[in-house]
Design a protein around this motif. Structure first.
Motif, mmCIF file in Angstrom:
data_model
loop_
_atom_site.group_PDB
_atom_site.id
_atom_site.type_symbol
_atom_site.label_atom_id
_atom_site.label_comp_id
_atom_site.label_asym_id
_atom_site.label_seq_id
_atom_site.Cartn_x
_atom_site.Cartn_y
_atom_site.Cartn_z
ATOM 1 N N VAL A 187 13.260 8.199 -14.915
ATOM 2 C CA VAL A 187 11.525 8.154 -15.319
ATOM 3 C C VAL A 187 10.718 8.136 -14.023
ATOM 4 O O VAL A 187 9.847 8.891 -13.829
ATOM 5 C CB VAL A 187 11.331 7.044 -16.077
ATOM 6 N N GLU A 188 11.355 7.274 -13.005
ATOM 7 C CA GLU A 188 10.246 7.255 -11.845
ATOM 8 C C GLU A 188 10.422 8.544 -10.849
ATOM 9 O O GLU A 188 9.580 8.718 -10.273
ATOM 10 C CB GLU A 188 10.702 5.838 -11.081
ATOM 11 N N SER A 189 11.313 9.202 -11.217
ATOM 12 C CA SER A 189 11.568 10.532 -10.352
ATOM 13 C C SER A 189 10.154 11.589 -10.848
ATOM 14 O O SER A 189 9.810 12.545 -10.138
ATOM 15 C CB SER A 189 12.566 11.236 -10.613
ATOM 16 N N TRP A 190 9.824 11.552 -11.926
ATOM 17 C CA TRP A 190 8.786 12.669 -12.555
ATOM 18 C C TRP A 190 7.581 12.369 -11.862
ATOM 19 O O TRP A 190 6.736 13.582 -11.455
ATOM 20 C CB TRP A 190 8.489 12.180 -13.965
ATOM 21 N N ILE A 191 7.117 11.420 -11.243
ATOM 22 C CA ILE A 191 5.774 11.130 -10.637
ATOM 23 C C ILE A 191 5.729 11.962 -9.455
ATOM 24 O O ILE A 191 4.753 12.756 -9.057
ATOM 25 C CB ILE A 191 5.522 9.653 -10.308
ATOM 26 N N PRO A 192 6.768 11.865 -8.281
ATOM 27 C CA PRO A 192 6.607 12.691 -7.119
ATOM 28 C C PRO A 192 6.915 13.974 -7.516
ATOM 29 O O PRO A 192 6.314 15.007 -6.909
ATOM 30 C CB PRO A 192 7.689 12.377 -6.291
ATOM 31 N N MET A 193 7.747 14.232 -8.669
ATOM 32 C CA MET A 193 7.948 15.742 -8.954
ATOM 33 C C MET A 193 6.585 16.294 -9.467
ATOM 34 O O MET A 193 6.380 17.579 -9.263
ATOM 35 C CB MET A 193 8.850 16.091 -10.238
ATOM 36 N N LYS A 194 5.665 15.566 -9.929
ATOM 37 C CA LYS A 194 4.404 16.130 -10.690
ATOM 38 C C LYS A 194 3.627 16.339 -9.470
ATOM 39 O O LYS A 194 2.906 17.254 -9.489
ATOM 40 C CB LYS A 194 3.831 15.118 -11.415
ATOM 41 N N ALA A 195 3.581 15.367 -8.441
ATOM 42 C CA ALA A 195 2.790 15.837 -7.336
ATOM 43 C C ALA A 195 3.045 16.942 -6.518
ATOM 44 O O ALA A 195 2.400 17.687 -6.192
ATOM 45 C CB ALA A 195 2.967 14.509 -6.434
ATOM 46 N N ARG A 196 4.247 17.469 -6.420
ATOM 47 C CA ARG A 196 4.932 18.598 -5.809
ATOM 48 C C ARG A 196 4.550 19.722 -6.556
ATOM 49 O O ARG A 196 4.213 20.963 -6.224
ATOM 50 C CB ARG A 196 6.464 18.427 -5.696
ATOM 51 N N CYS A 197 4.436 19.686 -8.165
ATOM 52 C CA CYS A 197 4.135 20.605 -8.813
ATOM 53 C C CYS A 197 2.682 21.063 -8.522
ATOM 54 O O CYS A 197 2.174 22.194 -8.736
ATOM 55 C CB CYS A 197 4.221 20.448 -10.348
ATOM 56 N N ASP A 198 1.890 19.881 -8.412
ATOM 57 C CA ASP A 198 0.329 20.024 -8.371
ATOM 58 C C ASP A 198 0.176 21.013 -6.959
ATOM 59 O O ASP A 198 -0.826 21.766 -6.897
ATOM 60 C CB ASP A 198 -0.258 18.849 -8.000
ATOM 61 N N GLU A 199 1.001 20.764 -5.985
ATOM 62 C CA GLU A 199 0.885 21.395 -4.796
ATOM 63 C C GLU A 199 1.104 23.007 -4.925
ATOM 64 O O GLU A 199 0.394 23.751 -4.218
ATOM 65 C CB GLU A 199 1.979 20.872 -3.679
ATOM 66 N N ILE A 200 2.202 23.175 -5.703
ATOM 67 C CA ILE A 200 2.576 24.751 -6.003
ATOM 68 C C ILE A 200 1.569 25.236 -6.839
ATOM 69 O O ILE A 200 1.042 26.578 -6.489
ATOM 70 C CB ILE A 200 3.827 24.600 -6.634
ATOM 71 N N GLY A 201 0.953 24.745 -7.731
ATOM 72 C CA GLY A 201 -0.037 25.493 -8.529
ATOM 73 C C GLY A 201 0.354 25.817 -10.057
ATOM 74 O O GLY A 201 1.806 25.563 -10.227
ATOM 75 N N TYR A 202 -0.532 26.224 -10.899
ATOM 76 C CA TYR A 202 -0.169 26.236 -12.354
ATOM 77 C C TYR A 202 -0.736 27.721 -12.778
ATOM 78 O O TYR A 202 -1.301 28.317 -11.789
ATOM 79 C CB TYR A 202 -0.900 25.182 -13.167
ATOM 80 N N CYS A 203 -0.086 28.274 -13.895
ATOM 81 C CA CYS A 203 -0.610 29.358 -14.307
ATOM 82 C C CYS A 203 -0.980 28.997 -15.716
ATOM 83 O O CYS A 203 -0.370 28.160 -16.438
ATOM 84 C CB CYS A 203 0.558 30.346 -14.386
ATOM 85 N N CYS A 204 -1.557 30.201 -16.521
ATOM 86 C CA CYS A 204 -1.848 30.087 -17.978
ATOM 87 C C CYS A 204 -2.857 28.985 -18.238
ATOM 88 O O CYS A 204 -3.292 29.105 -19.445
ATOM 89 C CB CYS A 204 -0.582 29.999 -18.595
ATOM 90 N N GLN A 205 -3.100 27.972 -17.512
ATOM 91 C CA GLN A 205 -3.929 27.014 -18.037
ATOM 92 C C GLN A 205 -4.723 26.454 -16.705
ATOM 93 O O GLN A 205 -4.227 26.365 -15.300
ATOM 94 C CB GLN A 205 -3.265 25.881 -18.625
ATOM 95 N N ALA A 206 -5.598 25.801 -16.866
ATOM 96 C CA ALA A 206 -6.559 25.108 -15.501
ATOM 97 C C ALA A 206 -6.193 23.799 -15.508
ATOM 98 O O ALA A 206 -6.126 23.122 -16.247
ATOM 99 C CB ALA A 206 -7.810 25.629 -15.591
ATOM 100 N N PRO A 207 -6.194 23.107 -14.199
ATOM 101 C CA PRO A 207 -6.245 21.598 -14.128
ATOM 102 C C PRO A 207 -7.372 21.082 -14.703
ATOM 103 O O PRO A 207 -8.448 21.597 -14.646
ATOM 104 C CB PRO A 207 -6.300 21.457 -12.474
ATOM 105 N N ALA A 208 -7.282 20.116 -15.275
ATOM 106 C CA ALA A 208 -8.693 19.605 -16.011
ATOM 107 C C ALA A 208 -9.708 19.164 -14.783
ATOM 108 O O ALA A 208 -10.969 19.094 -15.302
ATOM 109 C CB ALA A 208 -7.791 17.931 -16.453
#
Length: 213
Positions: A187-208
């Protein structure tokens, strides 16, 4: 599941209640109502974002298939309007590259570090072929629009192959790889994983944080 079992292997606990990870700030498309696993995830979980993006991608594949079906059996290539739309869909599908990068740079390495190598390696190899097909569709349709060249047979062939392969790829990730990742990654691993995902960026949707700006 053993580390190198095939993706065709069933994964237990796919619908298990996830721990809440209060770390994400993204607005999502509508989740797949038919997926109990997706429904069990917090809306802002790394895997929820990936699955919601899949739904948008599937929508583009459905439209591409409609365009191919409407031209099936025609003696002449479709008109410019249809080719233009196919070209736009090709560009949109290329634009989901951040989705693949978040898998390849964040999710897959964590699974491999846990000794689960076969499934992520398989998905990464499929990404290579999917990229080739997406670029082929965009490039061939662009050439048809620019030069009136007759590339329709090759374009239609690659588009049909992309629809089939990408749908299968999404199914394997949604139904097998992602539930397995949720079960195996702490469970605790998902937090740094999410931070790294934020750095890479997203598609199909916009950050809130960007919605309404």
């Amino acid at each position: 599941m053993q580390p190198n079992e095939s993706l065709s292997t069933n994964v237990s606990r796919a619908g298990a209640e996830p721990a809440r990870v209060e770390c994400c700030e993204h607005k999502h498309s509508q989740p797949d109502a038919a997926s109990p696993f997706r429904a069990s995830l917090p809306a802002d979980h790394v895997l929820a974002t990936l699955m919601d993006e899949h739904q948008r991608i599937l929508g583009r594949l459905n439209r591409l298939e409609e365009l191919l079906r409407s031209a099936n059996g025609a003696t002449e290539p479709p008109g410019d309007a249809q080719i233009q739309e196919i070209h736009e869909i090709g560009g949109q599908l290329i634009g989901v590259e951040p989705h693949h990068q978040r898998e390849e740079q964040v999710l897959f390495p964590v699974l491999i570090a846990l000794g689960i190598e076969g499934p992520p390696r398989m998905m990464e190899l499929e990404h290579v072929e999917l990229r080739r097909l997406k670029h082929s569709i965009r490039d061939k349709s662009e050439e048809m629009l620019a030069t009136r060249g007759d590339h329709w047979r090759e374009l239609a062939r690659d588009a049909r192959e992309l629809v089939s392969m990408l749908r299968s790829h999404i199914h394997k990730e949604d139904e097998i790889l992602y539930p397995m990742a949720f079960e195996e990654i702490a469970v605790e691993s998902w937090i740094p994983m999410k931070a790294r995902c934020d750095e890479i960026g997203y598609c199909c949707q916009a950050p809130a944080s960007e919605v309404g700006t």
